[in-house]
Design an enzyme around this catalytic site. Structure first.
Site, PDB file in Angstrom:
ATOM      1  N   ALA A  69      -3.833   5.437   6.222  1.00 45.34           N
ATOM      2  CA  ALA A  69      -4.382   5.432   7.231  1.00 45.34           C
ATOM      3  C   ALA A  69      -4.134   7.076   7.624  1.00 45.34           C
ATOM      4  CB  ALA A  69      -3.096   4.298   8.276  1.00 45.34           C
ATOM      5  N   GLY A 113      -3.399   2.453   3.705  1.00 41.95           N
ATOM      6  CA  GLY A 113      -3.052   1.092   4.206  1.00 41.95           C
ATOM      7  C   GLY A 113      -4.876   1.076   3.153  1.00 41.95           C
ATOM      8  N   GLU A 116      -4.505  -2.018   0.802  1.00 45.43           N
ATOM      9  CA  GLU A 116      -4.534  -2.354   1.665  1.00 45.43           C
ATOM     10  C   GLU A 116      -5.523  -3.719   2.414  1.00 45.43           C
ATOM     11  OE1 GLU A 116      -1.465  -1.011   4.537  1.00 45.43           O
ATOM     12  OE2 GLU A 116      -0.507  -2.253   3.649  1.00 45.43           O
ATOM     13  N   GLU A 136       3.668   4.571   1.435  1.00 45.53           N
ATOM     14  CA  GLU A 136       3.898   5.186   2.485  1.00 45.53           C
ATOM     15  C   GLU A 136       6.150   5.456   3.118  1.00 45.53           C
ATOM     16  OE1 GLU A 136       2.158   2.387   1.486  1.00 45.53           O
ATOM     17  OE2 GLU A 136       0.876   2.012   2.817  1.00 45.53           O
TER      18      GLU A 136
HETATM   19  C1  HXC Z   1      -4.836  12.298   7.124  1.00 47.16           C
HETATM   20  C2  HXC Z   1      -5.492  12.615   4.655  1.00 47.16           C
HETATM   21  C3  HXC Z   1      -5.268  12.012   4.323  1.00 47.16           C
HETATM   22  C4  HXC Z   1      -4.290  10.503   5.278  1.00 47.16           C
HETATM   23  C5  HXC Z   1      -5.995  12.859   2.780  1.00 47.16           C
HETATM   24  N1  HXC Z   1      -5.912  13.647   4.298  1.00 47.16           N
HETATM   25  N2  HXC Z   1      -5.324  11.392   3.103  1.00 47.16           N
HETATM   26  N3  HXC Z   1      -5.496  13.038   6.008  1.00 47.16           N
HETATM   27  N4  HXC Z   1      -4.558  11.314   6.215  1.00 47.16           N
HETATM   28  N5  HXC Z   1      -3.754   9.480   4.860  1.00 47.16           N
HETATM   29  C6  HXC Z   1      -6.634  14.498   3.778  1.00 47.16           C
HETATM   30  C7  HXC Z   1      -5.741  15.590   3.820  1.00 47.16           C
HETATM   31  O1  HXC Z   1      -4.874  16.326   4.965  1.00 47.16           O
HETATM   32  C8  HXC Z   1      -6.680  16.751   3.160  1.00 47.16           C
HETATM   33  O2  HXC Z   1      -7.470  17.189   4.776  1.00 47.16           O
HETATM   34  C9  HXC Z   1      -7.893  16.613   2.678  1.00 47.16           C
HETATM   35  O3  HXC Z   1      -7.485  14.531   3.233  1.00 47.16           O
HETATM   36  C10 HXC Z   1      -7.745  16.194   1.358  1.00 47.16           C
HETATM   37  O4  HXC Z   1      -6.941  15.917   0.830  1.00 47.16           O
HETATM   38  P1  HXC Z   1      -6.303  16.740  -0.385  1.00 47.16           P
HETATM   39  O5  HXC Z   1      -4.322  16.508   0.183  1.00 47.16           O
HETATM   40  O6  HXC Z   1      -6.146  17.757  -0.204  1.00 47.16           O
HETATM   41  O7  HXC Z   1      -6.502  15.950  -1.645  1.00 47.16           O
HETATM   42  P2  HXC Z   1      -5.520  15.891  -2.894  1.00 47.16           P
HETATM   43  O8  HXC Z   1      -4.948  17.233  -3.491  1.00 47.16           O
HETATM   44  O9  HXC Z   1      -6.736  15.830  -4.147  1.00 47.16           O
HETATM   45  O10 HXC Z   1      -4.427  14.928  -3.158  1.00 47.16           O
HETATM   46  C11 HXC Z   1      -4.957  13.949  -2.755  1.00 47.16           C
HETATM   47  C12 HXC Z   1      -3.835  12.854  -1.753  1.00 47.16           C
HETATM   48  C13 HXC Z   1      -3.346  13.367  -0.930  1.00 47.16           C
HETATM   49  C14 HXC Z   1      -3.298  12.281  -3.419  1.00 47.16           C
HETATM   50  C15 HXC Z   1      -4.487  11.536  -1.810  1.00 47.16           C
HETATM   51  O11 HXC Z   1      -4.444  13.790  -0.204  1.00 47.16           O
HETATM   52  C16 HXC Z   1      -2.195  12.990  -0.309  1.00 47.16           C
HETATM   53  O12 HXC Z   1      -1.481  12.053  -1.082  1.00 47.16           O
HETATM   54  N6  HXC Z   1      -2.535  11.373   0.794  1.00 47.16           N
HETATM   55  C17 HXC Z   1      -1.924  11.022   1.581  1.00 47.16           C
HETATM   56  C18 HXC Z   1      -1.987   9.915   0.941  1.00 47.16           C
HETATM   57  C19 HXC Z   1      -0.493   8.447   2.306  1.00 47.16           C
HETATM   58  O13 HXC Z   1      -0.064   9.117   2.046  1.00 47.16           O
HETATM   59  N7  HXC Z   1      -1.256   7.335   1.919  1.00 47.16           N
HETATM   60  C20 HXC Z   1      -0.768   6.686   3.146  1.00 47.16           C
HETATM   61  C21 HXC Z   1      -0.786   7.279   4.577  1.00 47.16           C
HETATM   62  S1  HXC Z   1      -0.023   5.602   5.779  1.00 47.16           S
HETATM   63  P3  HXC Z   1      -6.783  19.679   4.906  1.00 47.16           P
HETATM   64  O14 HXC Z   1      -7.979  19.414   6.283  1.00 47.16           O
HETATM   65  O15 HXC Z   1      -5.974  20.169   4.419  1.00 47.16           O
HETATM   66  O16 HXC Z   1      -8.751  19.918   3.724  1.00 47.16           O
HETATM   67  C22 HXC Z   1      -0.803   4.734   5.781  1.00 47.16           C
HETATM   68  C23 HXC Z   1       0.107   3.207   6.765  1.00 47.16           C
HETATM   69  C24 HXC Z   1      -0.837   2.165   6.369  1.00 47.16           C
HETATM   70  O17 HXC Z   1      -1.590   4.571   5.526  1.00 47.16           O
HETATM   71  C25 HXC Z   1      -0.188   1.038   7.326  1.00 47.16           C
HETATM   72  C26 HXC Z   1      -1.151   0.597   8.244  1.00 47.16           C
HETATM   73  C27 HXC Z   1      -2.334   0.665   9.013  1.00 47.16           C
END
Ligand code: HXC
Length: 262
Positions: A69, A113, A116, A136
């Site tokens: 998400a 997400g 999921e 998360e």
């Molecule tokens: C918003 C995101 C994002 C996310 C990545 N990006 N994941 N933006 N929401 N979930 C963005 C980054 O900010 C970045 O933007 C660009 O995508 C590239 O990501 P990087 O981090 O620079 O890439 P990398 O170093 O290769 O790392 C990849 C990654 C990391 C390991 C996937 O991005 C990461 O940990 N993302 C978050 C994963 C996460 O926590 N997901 C769960 C979310 S909570 P910029 O602008 O800086 O280039 C969830 C709840 C669901 O999903 C509940 C109900 C629906």
């Protein structure tokens, strides 16, 4: 119809084809926001209602199926925002109600997400590059679109707890061993293999495909005795279809069946 966050494309050469949906927020690694989820639901419903579509494939980019998400959007919300508007999760149930088969073709990250969403599909085909996880917990939240419920059903409590509590990622091989993934293929072959499986499904009788999906979901979600009863009713009802007559006649007469999907 044109969309902002997804691409749609119909593939295949038979009368019944595959509807492909590609998540398309590449700069954000396909982070799922409400706009994207609304479009995804609308596109899936349109394919579900289209008599010329027999299977749906959902995919992302080489780097990410979906990295979860949209954290930027979520970071601005408080409890009343999410409770009253049901932000993020309000439009996820649409996908669960799709009656035709949905295959997730996953390359790269399927996190939070994103994982999921893949688990809401009927099958997951993974590239060797795929990585699954429920990270998360690192954000001070928990999975909120079925991750704590579907993951244990798919991979068992031991691995589900490990992923949800440590936030570690599982690679494609481990995900296949654990039962989350149907097939693992080289990244370059992911779409070809997925579309070939979708084409095979499209060539089968659509009513039996839809009933098989419904029955397997009963097994996944309900008690065994009820599932067996449900399956029996569905099985009997297929003897009312033209396709059952055609399929069996074709076998007996050693020819290829021509299903009319009725
Ligand atoms: C918003 C995101 C994002 C996310 C990545 N990006 N994941 N933006 N929401 N979930 C963005 C980054 O900010 C970045 O933007 C660009 O995508 C590239 O990501 P990087 O981090 O620079 O890439 P990398 O170093 O290769 O790392 C990849 C990654 C990391 C390991 C996937 O991005 C990461 O940990 N993302 C978050 C994963 C996460 O926590 N997901 C769960 C979310 S909570 P910029 O602008 O800086 O280039 C969830 C709840 C669901 O999903 C509940 C109900 C629906």
């Amino acid at each position: 119809m044109s969309y902002e966050f997804i691409l749609t494309d119909v593939r295949g050469d038979g009368a019944i084809k595959t509807g492909v949906i590609t998540l398309n927020r590449p700069k954000q690694l396909n982070a799922l926001n409400d706009g994207l989820m609304d479009e995804l639901g609308a596109a899936m419903q349109a394919y579900d209602a289209d008599e010329a579509i027999g299977c749906i494939v959902l995919t992302g980019s080489e780097k990410a199926f979906a990295a979860g998400a949209d954290i930027g959007a979520m970071s601005r919300w408080d409890y009343m925002d999410v409770y009253k508007s049901d932000y993020i999760t309000r439009n996820w149930e649409t996908i669960r109600r799709i009656r035709k088969p949905v295959i997730a073709a996953v390359a790269g990250f399927a996190l939070g997400g994103g994982c999921e969403l893949a688990m809401m599909c009927d099958m997951v085909f993974a590239a060797e590059t795929a990585k699954f996880g429920q990270p998360e917990i690192k954000l001070g939240i928990i999975p909120g679109a079925g991750g704590t419920q579907r993951l244990p059903r798919a991979v068992g409590k031991a691995k589900a707890m490990d992923l949800a509590l440590t936030a570690r990622m599982m690679d494609a091989a481990e995900a296949e061993r654990a039962g989350l993934v149907s097939r693992v293929v080289p990244a370059a072959e992911l779409m070809a293999v997925t579309l070939a499986a979708a084409q095979t499904i499209c060539e089968h009788s659509l009513p039996s495909v839809m009933m098989a999906k419904e029955c397997v979901n009963r097994a996944y979600e309900g008690p065994l005795a009820e599932g067996i009863q449900f399956e029996r009713r569905m099985f009997h009802s297929l003897f009312a279809t033209e396709d059952q007559k055609e399929g069996m006649d074709a076998f007996v007469n050693k020819r290829k069946p021509v299903f009319r999907h009725r």
